[in-house]
Design a protein around this motif. Structure first.
Motif, PDB file in Angstrom:
ATOM      1  N   SER A 273       6.147  47.834  56.206  1.00  0.00           N
ATOM      2  CA  SER A 273       5.398  46.752  55.077  1.00  0.00           C
ATOM      3  C   SER A 273       5.500  46.124  54.247  1.00  0.00           C
ATOM      4  O   SER A 273       6.866  47.161  53.003  1.00  0.00           O
ATOM      5  CB  SER A 273       4.154  48.287  54.791  1.00  0.00           C
ATOM      6  OG  SER A 273       3.110  48.716  55.679  1.00  0.00           O
ATOM      7  N   MET A 274       5.490  45.333  53.954  1.00  0.00           N
ATOM      8  CA  MET A 274       5.723  45.144  52.207  1.00  0.00           C
ATOM      9  C   MET A 274       4.992  45.376  51.006  1.00  0.00           C
ATOM     10  O   MET A 274       3.877  46.109  51.268  1.00  0.00           O
ATOM     11  CB  MET A 274       5.196  43.563  51.784  1.00  0.00           C
ATOM     12  CG  MET A 274       6.046  42.567  52.992  1.00  0.00           C
ATOM     13  SD  MET A 274       7.738  42.534  52.667  1.00  0.00           S
ATOM     14  CE  MET A 274       8.054  42.350  51.059  1.00  0.00           C
ATOM     15  N   ALA A 275       5.896  45.735  50.123  1.00  0.00           N
ATOM     16  CA  ALA A 275       5.464  46.342  48.820  1.00  0.00           C
ATOM     17  C   ALA A 275       5.962  45.186  47.311  1.00  0.00           C
ATOM     18  O   ALA A 275       7.078  44.557  47.741  1.00  0.00           O
ATOM     19  CB  ALA A 275       5.795  47.367  48.810  1.00  0.00           C
ATOM     20  N   SER A 276       5.011  45.332  46.928  1.00  0.00           N
ATOM     21  CA  SER A 276       5.361  44.930  45.333  1.00  0.00           C
ATOM     22  C   SER A 276       5.446  46.218  43.578  1.00  0.00           C
ATOM     23  O   SER A 276       4.440  47.005  44.120  1.00  0.00           O
ATOM     24  CB  SER A 276       4.583  43.254  44.871  1.00  0.00           C
ATOM     25  OG  SER A 276       2.967  44.148  44.775  1.00  0.00           O
ATOM     26  N   ALA A 277       6.193  45.565  42.564  1.00  0.00           N
ATOM     27  CA  ALA A 277       5.779  46.606  41.448  1.00  0.00           C
ATOM     28  C   ALA A 277       6.025  45.331  40.519  1.00  0.00           C
ATOM     29  O   ALA A 277       6.636  45.304  40.441  1.00  0.00           O
ATOM     30  CB  ALA A 277       6.764  47.990  42.023  1.00  0.00           C
ATOM     31  N   GLN A 278       5.192  46.285  39.759  1.00  0.00           N
ATOM     32  CA  GLN A 278       5.610  45.843  38.042  1.00  0.00           C
ATOM     33  C   GLN A 278       6.231  46.327  37.184  1.00  0.00           C
ATOM     34  O   GLN A 278       5.988  47.948  36.991  1.00  0.00           O
ATOM     35  CB  GLN A 278       4.531  45.000  37.630  1.00  0.00           C
ATOM     36  CG  GLN A 278       4.178  44.628  36.455  1.00  0.00           C
ATOM     37  CD  GLN A 278       3.822  44.247  35.483  1.00  0.00           C
ATOM     38  OE1 GLN A 278       2.578  44.360  35.964  1.00  0.00           O
ATOM     39  NE2 GLN A 278       3.418  43.299  34.154  1.00  0.00           N
ATOM     40  N   LEU A 279       7.658  46.609  37.135  1.00  0.00           N
ATOM     41  CA  LEU A 279       7.907  47.379  35.902  1.00  0.00           C
ATOM     42  C   LEU A 279       7.704  47.327  34.419  1.00  0.00           C
ATOM     43  O   LEU A 279       6.991  46.585  34.276  1.00  0.00           O
ATOM     44  CB  LEU A 279       9.914  47.774  35.602  1.00  0.00           C
ATOM     45  CG  LEU A 279      10.053  47.294  37.108  1.00  0.00           C
ATOM     46  CD1 LEU A 279      12.314  47.434  36.940  1.00  0.00           C
ATOM     47  CD2 LEU A 279       9.933  48.672  38.224  1.00  0.00           C
ATOM     48  N   VAL A 280       7.716  48.790  33.871  1.00  0.00           N
ATOM     49  CA  VAL A 280       7.474  49.385  31.948  1.00  0.00           C
ATOM     50  C   VAL A 280       7.604  47.402  31.259  1.00  0.00           C
ATOM     51  O   VAL A 280       6.926  47.371  30.215  1.00  0.00           O
ATOM     52  CB  VAL A 280       7.859  50.246  32.066  1.00  0.00           C
ATOM     53  CG1 VAL A 280       6.659  50.882  32.531  1.00  0.00           C
ATOM     54  CG2 VAL A 280       9.252  49.818  32.036  1.00  0.00           C
ATOM     55  N   THR A 281       8.789  46.552  32.153  1.00  0.00           N
ATOM     56  CA  THR A 281       9.387  45.899  31.116  1.00  0.00           C
ATOM     57  C   THR A 281       8.967  44.342  32.071  1.00  0.00           C
ATOM     58  O   THR A 281       9.323  43.573  31.418  1.00  0.00           O
ATOM     59  CB  THR A 281      10.807  46.098  31.956  1.00  0.00           C
ATOM     60  OG1 THR A 281      11.111  45.536  32.750  1.00  0.00           O
ATOM     61  CG2 THR A 281      11.712  47.014  31.218  1.00  0.00           C
ATOM     62  N   GLY A 282       8.257  44.865  32.700  1.00  0.00           N
ATOM     63  CA  GLY A 282       7.318  43.231  32.982  1.00  0.00           C
ATOM     64  C   GLY A 282       7.964  42.639  34.330  1.00  0.00           C
ATOM     65  O   GLY A 282       7.611  41.923  34.310  1.00  0.00           O
ATOM     66  N   LEU A 283       8.836  43.194  34.960  1.00  0.00           N
ATOM     67  CA  LEU A 283       9.684  43.084  35.533  1.00  0.00           C
ATOM     68  C   LEU A 283       9.294  42.520  37.222  1.00  0.00           C
ATOM     69  O   LEU A 283       8.776  44.403  37.631  1.00  0.00           O
ATOM     70  CB  LEU A 283      10.906  42.300  36.041  1.00  0.00           C
ATOM     71  CG  LEU A 283      11.928  43.257  36.869  1.00  0.00           C
ATOM     72  CD1 LEU A 283      12.132  41.022  36.870  1.00  0.00           C
ATOM     73  CD2 LEU A 283      13.503  42.838  37.318  1.00  0.00           C
ATOM     74  N   GLN A 284       9.144  41.613  37.952  1.00  0.00           N
ATOM     75  CA  GLN A 284       8.165  41.949  38.502  1.00  0.00           C
ATOM     76  C   GLN A 284       9.081  41.813  40.330  1.00  0.00           C
ATOM     77  O   GLN A 284      10.039  41.177  40.229  1.00  0.00           O
ATOM     78  CB  GLN A 284       7.420  40.588  39.268  1.00  0.00           C
ATOM     79  CG  GLN A 284       5.843  41.054  38.921  1.00  0.00           C
ATOM     80  CD  GLN A 284       4.916  41.503  38.883  1.00  0.00           C
ATOM     81  OE1 GLN A 284       4.866  42.458  39.951  1.00  0.00           O
ATOM     82  NE2 GLN A 284       3.807  41.633  37.465  1.00  0.00           N
ATOM     83  N   VAL A 285       9.119  42.939  40.846  1.00  0.00           N
ATOM     84  CA  VAL A 285      10.112  43.250  42.342  1.00  0.00           C
ATOM     85  C   VAL A 285       9.192  43.166  43.172  1.00  0.00           C
ATOM     86  O   VAL A 285       8.552  43.762  43.533  1.00  0.00           O
ATOM     87  CB  VAL A 285      10.753  44.238  42.039  1.00  0.00           C
ATOM     88  CG1 VAL A 285      11.908  44.612  40.588  1.00  0.00           C
ATOM     89  CG2 VAL A 285       9.901  45.428  42.027  1.00  0.00           C
TER      90      VAL A 285
END
Length: 409
Positions: A273-285
């Motif tokens: 499945s597709m997944a996304s995440a936001q790091l504490v630095t604000g970077l979206q991956v």
């Protein structure tokens, strides 16, 4: 006494008859007809009074919409691979150290150790191997000679037996030929044993050569894969023991996002499945789920999930906190102001709605997503009149005077 009881029973029967079958006539005789009319008028008046005194609330007619119900986790980034490269032999470091943060390719030299007397040991083992191999022709020649003696003994034995049978040869010669035959067979076995011993000696010498070569190979410690040095390599002149750290190598491309999903949500996640995440630095991956544990953690009763994310520019570091969202099957939900949520007397989370006859009802809900526009909740009918102002001042069963607001407001 019996007569009085009988009379009382008759009177009770007559009274019940008039109350059940002649009720209207009985009430008219007693002057209660006007009272019924007065009661109806009073009821209507009370209803009008209640309608006038009903509590005013603001409600919104909410329509359910389908949203992607992502599974939300909190996790952290983790290097795809991390290896502590250790020494396997005893020696001192001859190479200059590489500093942490440097890029290395698979097979790059990390630590070079002093060979010492190991080359001499290898040469000695190779000499022993040559010596053992040189004995093979001699052992094979002995075996061939033994076979030749056996063939000669067989011929002599056949001749001796024929001469003995015809009377031209003595019995002693026949016995002597048989003894030569037995001796020739014993010689073959001895020659075969010698050849096997020679082969065993060769194998032992080959093992010694391989061990000496392996010991020399351990003097060169190389990077196992392409990555970054997380620590300095061993310093020049330092003594290395088996198990001593030469360097730590990590691989950050691709990188993993590791989180733990509760057992109530684990069946909604599918590998791939597709997944996304936001790091504490604000970077979206973004990435895909590549692993979902089949065994729960004994303490937290959660299941480990791993998401592989490309990281070609190495912007993502090992150990960063990440808010992860894993795509799952969509569900019907209502978007409501967070202030519309309330608790009933049992402490259950829900909303108060306007039902038939403007009567207040309490409906439990479950949170699906919290956004800047409001909260997405499930558990409500397709269309619901939700009280968004004044819900804290009314309870279930109370009649209200609702004022409706547009859902977009």
């Amino acid at each position: 006494m019996r007569l009085i009881s009988f009379v009382n029973a008759v009177l009770v029967i007559v009274a019940l008859y008039f109350l059940v079958f002649e009720r209207d006539a009985l009430f008219a005789f007693a002057g209660r007809g006007d009272d019924q009319e007065n009661t109806a008028a009073e009821t209507a008046s009370v209803t009008e009074t209640l309608a006038e005194n009903a509590i005013g609330v603001v409600a919104v007619r909410s329509q359910a919409r389908e949203i992607g119900s992502a599974v939300q986790l909190r996790g952290q980034t983790q290097a795809n691979r991390q290896v502590e490269v250790l020494a396997e032999t005893v020696s001192t470091v001859l190479s200059e150290p590489k500093r942490k943060g440097a890029f290395v390719e698979a097979g790059d030299l990390l630590c070079e150790l002093d060979p010492g007397t190991r080359p001499a040991s290898l040469a000695e083992a190779k000499a022993a191997l040559l010596e053992a191999e040189s004995r093979v022709p001699e052992a094979e020649a002995r075996l061939q000679e033994s076979h030749a003696r056996l063939a000669e003994a067989e011929i002599n034995l056949v001749a001796a037996r024929k001469l003995s049978e015809t009377g031209f040869g003595s019995e002693t010669r026949r016995i002597s030929s048989e003894a030569e035959m037995s001796s020739a067979k014993a010689g073959i076995k001895s020659a075969e044993a010698g050849l096997e011993a020679t082969q065993a000696g060769i194998e032992a010498a080959q093992a010694a050569v391989a061990a000496a070569q392996r010991e020399i190979d351990r003097l060169t410690i190389e990077a196992p894969f392409k990555g970054l040095l997380e620590s300095d390599t061993a310093e020049l002149g330092s003594l290395m023991q088996p198990g001593s750290l030469c360097a730590t190598v990590i691989q950050l491309d691709p990188i993993k996002l590791v989180g733990f999903v509760p057992e109530t949500e684990v069946n909604r996640i599918i590998v791939g499945s597709m997944a996304s995440a936001q790091l504490v630095t604000g970077l979206q991956v973004e990435g895909r789920v590549t692993f979902l544990s089949r065994s729960a953690d004994e303490t937290t009763r959660t299941f480990e999930v791993e998401i592989t994310v490309p990281n070609p520019d190495l912007q993502i570091r090992d150990g960063q906190t990440a808010n992860i969202q894993i795509a799952a099957e969509g569900v019907k939900a209502h978007l409501l102001p967070q202030s519309a949520l309330t608790l009933n007397n049992e402490g259950n989370l829900g909303v108060r709605t306007v039902g038939t006859g403007d009567v207040v009802n309490f409906m439990p809900v479950h949170l699906l997503r919290d956004t800047a526009e409001g909260v997405w909740v499930g558990g409500l009918p397709e269309t619901t009149d939700v009280i968004i102002v004044g819900q804290e001042f009314v309870t279930s069963g109370v009649t209200v005077a609702p004022t409706y607001r547009e859902a977009t407001q």
